[in-house]
Motif scaffolding. Structure first.
Motif, PDB file in Angstrom:
ATOM      1  N   LEU A  13     -52.605 -34.099 -49.865  1.00 42.84           N
ATOM      2  CA  LEU A  13     -53.158 -33.795 -48.548  1.00 42.84           C
ATOM      3  C   LEU A  13     -52.885 -34.947 -47.579  1.00 42.84           C
ATOM      4  CD1 LEU A  13     -54.777 -31.734 -46.907  1.00 42.84           C
ATOM      5  CD2 LEU A  13     -56.872 -32.857 -47.692  1.00 42.84           C
ATOM      6  N   ARG A  28     -62.394 -32.546 -47.877  1.00 38.91           N
ATOM      7  CA  ARG A  28     -61.007 -32.667 -47.438  1.00 38.91           C
ATOM      8  C   ARG A  28     -60.927 -33.224 -46.016  1.00 38.91           C
ATOM      9  NH1 ARG A  28     -61.638 -29.281 -51.377  1.00 38.91           N
ATOM     10  NH2 ARG A  28     -59.895 -28.678 -52.718  1.00 38.91           N
ATOM     11  N   ASP A  39     -56.794 -26.284 -48.442  1.00 40.34           N
ATOM     12  CA  ASP A  39     -56.153 -27.482 -47.893  1.00 40.34           C
ATOM     13  C   ASP A  39     -55.373 -27.135 -46.626  1.00 40.34           C
ATOM     14  OD1 ASP A  39     -57.193 -28.848 -49.999  1.00 40.34           O
ATOM     15  OD2 ASP A  39     -55.301 -29.248 -51.002  1.00 40.34           O
TER      16      ASP A  39
END
Length: 287
Positions: free
Chosen positions: A66, A124, A247
């Motif tokens: 990521l 995230r 994501d």
């Protein structure tokens, strides 16, 4: 209809707190945004980051992927921005580029992601916030000042930021599978829970003080690059690297956020085009 309701339920609470911040700033003159910002960056945000990362189920490899995706997105968007600033003066062009690159991944990114995608999405978003902060405080001043900044000192200053150390500590405890005493963990959770509402109120106060009705060509270019081109680049990068659906959603959302108010503060500090950055913040937040 469900998607629309999800979007509205994620965005409306955020803007309610921003509006309250603006109203409070008008009602109580002399409130210090600097104090609120320091409280957030030195205490509340580190607690939020630590709590999110120490308890995350996100693997280190997924977090690394990521991070790579976000950095690649910045590189591609930066290259596109260079084409989009043709015809502008050097100072204006620099302001457009940094405003395009760095979105409000903190004040707006964290709450909207939390409301839209829950705790897993927040974890995230915290990773993207950390990468964004590092890039913002290193590259932002350097670009706004035209290279007349001590890059090494900027790097040192960035790694002094408490959220960075909270990231290391949270990831370390997660990898070692170590749990804090319940009383300490709950205290950190309480501090972390206070971070998002306080940041939104502070953002509303800052917006009220830097508001301008003058937009201009440079701000319009920033709006198109940041809110239209950026999300498409983020989606392309996500597909290229094979990110999971969650994501991808979080990365694209981060690319669609308004310009970071922090860039206005940095522009003032390094004597860059602060007025241009302020107009970009207002224009992208409205849109």
């Amino acid at each position: 209809m469900t998607a629309l309701q999800t979007a509205l339920n994620a965005v409306i609470p955020t803007f309610i707190l921003i509006a309250l911040g603006g109203l409070i700033d008008k009602r109580f003159k002399g409130l210090s945004i600097e104090t609120l910002s320091r409280l957030s960056i030195h205490l509340l945000v580190p607690a939020l980051v630590f709590a999110a990362l120490s308890g995350t189920s996100l693997s280190l490899s997924s977090a690394a992927l990521l991070t790579v995706a976000y950095l690649l997105y910045l590189v591609i968007l930066g290259a596109v921005s260079l084409l989009g600033v043709r015809g502008l003066k050097k100072g204006e062009a620099r302001a457009v580029i940094v405003s395009t690159l760095f979105g409000n991944t903190g004040n707006m990114g964290l709450p909207i992601t939390l409301f839209a995608y829950g705790q897993e999405g927040l974890e995230r978003a915290v990773i993207l916030l950390m990468v964004s902060l590092a890039a913002m405080f290193i590259a932002g001043p350097f670009m706004l000042a035209g290279g007349n900044v001590n890059l090494r000192q900027r790097l040192v200053d960035t790694f002094k930021l408490p959220p960075v150390w909270a990231t290391f500590a949270g990831v370390g405890l997660n990898l070692l599978d170590v749990s804090l005493p319940i009383s300490l963990a709950r205290a950190l959770d309480l501090l972390g829970d206070a971070a998002i509402p306080l940041m939104l109120v502070a953002l509303g106060m800052q917006m009220a003080r830097s508001w301008t009705w003058r937009v201009g060509q440079a701000a319009l270019r920033t709006t198109v690059l940041r809110l239209v081109v950026g999300p498409f680049i983020a989606y392309g990068v996500a597909r290229l690297l094979g990110l999971s659906q969650l994501d991808t959603n979080v990365l694209v959302l981060s690319a669609a956020l308004p310009v970071a108010v922090t860039m206005f503060v940095i522009a003032v500090e390094v004597k860059g085009d602060a007025a241009g950055v302020a107009r970009a913040v207002v224009a992208t937040t409205i849109w």
